[in-house]
Write a protein that holds these residues in place. Sequence first.
Motif, mmCIF file in Angstrom:
data_model
loop_
_atom_site.group_PDB
_atom_site.id
_atom_site.type_symbol
_atom_site.label_atom_id
_atom_site.label_comp_id
_atom_site.label_asym_id
_atom_site.label_seq_id
_atom_site.Cartn_x
_atom_site.Cartn_y
_atom_site.Cartn_z
ATOM 1 N N MET A 94 -40.503 -71.443 57.642
ATOM 2 C CA MET A 94 -39.882 -70.559 58.630
ATOM 3 C C MET A 94 -38.899 -69.584 57.986
ATOM 4 O O MET A 94 -38.597 -68.538 58.547
ATOM 5 C CB MET A 94 -39.137 -71.393 59.681
ATOM 6 N N SER A 95 -38.388 -69.923 56.803
ATOM 7 C CA SER A 95 -37.362 -69.086 56.171
ATOM 8 C C SER A 95 -37.872 -67.700 55.803
ATOM 9 O O SER A 95 -37.081 -66.780 55.603
ATOM 10 C CB SER A 95 -36.813 -69.780 54.913
ATOM 11 N N HIS A 96 -39.201 -67.524 55.711
ATOM 12 C CA HIS A 96 -39.748 -66.211 55.354
ATOM 13 C C HIS A 96 -39.755 -65.256 56.546
ATOM 14 O O HIS A 96 -39.988 -64.066 56.388
ATOM 15 C CB HIS A 96 -41.190 -66.364 54.842
ATOM 16 N N ARG A 97 -39.522 -65.777 57.731
ATOM 17 C CA ARG A 97 -39.681 -64.974 58.929
ATOM 18 C C ARG A 97 -38.369 -64.325 59.364
ATOM 19 O O ARG A 97 -37.288 -64.748 58.984
ATOM 20 C CB ARG A 97 -40.180 -65.855 60.087
ATOM 21 N N SER A 98 -38.480 -63.286 60.215
ATOM 22 C CA SER A 98 -37.300 -62.623 60.750
ATOM 23 C C SER A 98 -36.747 -63.368 61.962
ATOM 24 O O SER A 98 -35.544 -63.546 62.098
ATOM 25 C CB SER A 98 -37.649 -61.189 61.165
ATOM 26 N N HIS A 99 -37.641 -63.804 62.854
ATOM 27 C CA HIS A 99 -37.234 -64.364 64.135
ATOM 28 C C HIS A 99 -36.932 -65.858 64.020
ATOM 29 O O HIS A 99 -37.712 -66.613 63.454
ATOM 30 C CB HIS A 99 -38.344 -64.135 65.158
ATOM 31 N N THR A 100 -35.801 -66.268 64.563
ATOM 32 C CA THR A 100 -35.459 -67.688 64.594
ATOM 33 C C THR A 100 -36.173 -68.344 65.768
ATOM 34 O O THR A 100 -35.976 -67.944 66.920
ATOM 35 C CB THR A 100 -33.942 -67.890 64.757
ATOM 36 N N PRO A 101 -37.031 -69.327 65.521
ATOM 37 C CA PRO A 101 -37.732 -69.992 66.635
ATOM 38 C C PRO A 101 -36.732 -70.603 67.621
ATOM 39 O O PRO A 101 -35.697 -71.140 67.226
ATOM 40 C CB PRO A 101 -38.550 -71.081 65.935
ATOM 41 N N THR A 102 -37.065 -70.538 68.896
ATOM 42 C CA THR A 102 -36.161 -71.103 69.898
ATOM 43 C C THR A 102 -35.973 -72.600 69.691
ATOM 44 O O THR A 102 -34.907 -73.141 69.991
ATOM 45 C CB THR A 102 -36.707 -70.841 71.315
ATOM 46 N N TRP A 103 -37.011 -73.272 69.166
ATOM 47 C CA TRP A 103 -36.910 -74.721 68.983
ATOM 48 C C TRP A 103 -36.070 -75.103 67.758
ATOM 49 O O TRP A 103 -35.820 -76.285 67.533
ATOM 50 C CB TRP A 103 -38.291 -75.367 68.901
ATOM 51 N N MET A 104 -35.622 -74.101 66.966
ATOM 52 C CA MET A 104 -34.709 -74.395 65.855
ATOM 53 C C MET A 104 -33.265 -74.138 66.233
ATOM 54 O O MET A 104 -32.351 -74.684 65.621
ATOM 55 C CB MET A 104 -35.061 -73.541 64.633
ATOM 56 N N VAL A 149 -26.872 -60.637 60.539
ATOM 57 C CA VAL A 149 -28.183 -60.093 60.890
ATOM 58 C C VAL A 149 -29.045 -61.141 61.575
ATOM 59 O O VAL A 149 -29.679 -60.883 62.605
ATOM 60 C CB VAL A 149 -28.892 -59.520 59.638
ATOM 61 N N THR A 150 -29.082 -62.355 61.022
ATOM 62 C CA THR A 150 -29.879 -63.415 61.637
ATOM 63 C C THR A 150 -29.395 -63.710 63.046
ATOM 64 O O THR A 150 -30.194 -64.046 63.931
ATOM 65 C CB THR A 150 -29.809 -64.694 60.785
ATOM 66 N N ASN A 151 -28.105 -63.565 63.277
ATOM 67 C CA ASN A 151 -27.522 -63.868 64.577
ATOM 68 C C ASN A 151 -27.834 -62.796 65.619
ATOM 69 O O ASN A 151 -28.066 -63.107 66.783
ATOM 70 C CB ASN A 151 -26.003 -64.010 64.432
ATOM 71 N N LEU A 152 -27.850 -61.522 65.205
ATOM 72 C CA LEU A 152 -27.923 -60.433 66.177
ATOM 73 C C LEU A 152 -29.254 -59.690 66.204
ATOM 74 O O LEU A 152 -29.486 -58.880 67.100
ATOM 75 C CB LEU A 152 -26.809 -59.402 65.890
ATOM 76 N N PHE A 153 -30.146 -59.959 65.236
ATOM 77 C CA PHE A 153 -31.363 -59.137 65.142
ATOM 78 C C PHE A 153 -32.522 -60.027 64.725
ATOM 79 O O PHE A 153 -32.518 -60.582 63.622
ATOM 80 C CB PHE A 153 -31.143 -58.034 64.106
ATOM 81 N N ASP A 154 -33.520 -60.167 65.581
ATOM 82 C CA ASP A 154 -34.643 -61.044 65.266
ATOM 83 C C ASP A 154 -35.922 -60.281 64.986
ATOM 84 O O ASP A 154 -37.017 -60.828 65.071
ATOM 85 C CB ASP A 154 -34.874 -62.058 66.392
ATOM 86 N N LEU A 155 -35.781 -59.003 64.616
ATOM 87 C CA LEU A 155 -36.960 -58.170 64.360
ATOM 88 C C LEU A 155 -37.122 -57.788 62.894
ATOM 89 O O LEU A 155 -38.132 -57.197 62.518
ATOM 90 C CB LEU A 155 -36.893 -56.895 65.212
#
Length: 515
Positions: free
Chosen positions: A158-168, A301-307
Amino acid sequence: MRGILQAAAPGFAEDLDRLCEEMRGIQYHWGLRFEHADGDLGLDPETIRIIALHLLRQGVTILEIMTGLELLTTVVSDEDIELIREIALLQGDYGYAATKMLRTCSNPGHSLHWLAVRSSIPDQTTYTDALAALSAEDIEPLLAELNAADRVELIRMMSHRSHTPTWMQGGKQFAVPLALAAKRPELFGPGLSGLTGIVQVRDDLLYGHSAFLEIEQGLRASIARDLLAALQAPERRALVSAALALDPHDSEAIWLHQYIERADDGDGDFPPGLAIRIAVPAPATGQPPRTHLVVDGVPLVTNLFDLGVPDSPSRLLHRKQGLRARAEVHEVWLAEADCTEGCCGVLAAQIRRDEASGQVLWEVKATRSRSEPTPFTFNADEYDAEVARAEEDRSWEWPALQAARLLNQRLRDEPALLDRWDCRNGGVGSWNSDRSLLQLHLWHPEPPNPDRPWLQFKYPVKVLDSITVDNGAIAARVEEILERLRTTDPKLAGQVCGGSQAHAEALGYPWPPPR
């Protein structure tokens, strides 16, 4: 296509064999696809299943397999899961089409995870994106069957992705496996790949999705220290040293060596205010360096932007004014959407200095979002010191990337050097996926112009990766390249990489370009 498929009904063996023969006989079928949106076949679901499964089991061309997948989409059942997964392992468009179907079957998390762990990193994205999009309810059966090592590996993927999954987000089911893996690094697997996994999970804990797990800040810092200690253990240093002894220019081993030597065991205890940390992803990922902005311990960035992911230091810190604050407001892009700014926007900060209060003020907003900007306030002196420190840090550059920066600047300072060959500088770079190669791109006679023919050339130069960056040797290498450009037409040594046949013929160059 519709007629050929209809002729295969009602599904007798000879009709199905004839279907495959006819589809194999279609020439120039690249990009040809049958979609149900094109029109109803007028066949009952059972006949469609018979045709689809025959194409998937007996097909030998892309057209047969893709058509079979498309037909099966509307009639898929759980008994097809194994076949779909096996076809997906062929990768390419098969994986994407299979993913759409697997998400409608039972236990989609299990099937998508099964594919993700069997795929290379570039292909893995298809399945990790789909896994990340699952609801907490759909992912729960998968998490229930994963052991600690598997859960930590899921974090790494998952670390390669921009969006944090809701289940994490706020998830408790990963905290214990992370703490356990930090004490038992063998859970990451053997060899250099295991060490790479430790780095990826540690960086994710500090700057990525794992920073938002339900882990108390002190424990987060403790796990980060334990992961670094595992990397720095003598037996793991020996693994890296052995790889470098076999190949001193092995970029993955060089990257690991540099991380182990340079990482700070206090990184988990971030100071109040703004902390700027530059992280280089593993070369195998092909991803560029990232500038992580951590505000009061929280990755911004991870907190405010999931794109999209944080921007590179070459753009965020060293383009124009960078993050430096003045009385006049200026805008900085902190992260751009994975697609493009024109599509899904950017995360931008409006930055200004308030001399009266001695503070630096940020207003951060995703440009395509309707939400209000998020304000941040920093002590101006501390802010200036942190920005200056980050600007001076060039340790993230590998030799070819440093050479590219220096060459680009010299070409800007000496435009006549390329003008004599009727060329324009199209940019110089080196990519993490091939760190021993510098690429100079040239436009001839100028950048794309609708009124004139043009071509783009790439001019590759070897600059071998190494553990230490010898500034003197790199400067000398740049001088060699400049001297060659002064005396030899770079178009003769370069390769056409952009333009068209008509433009090439107008400018007197062969098409297709020789390789």
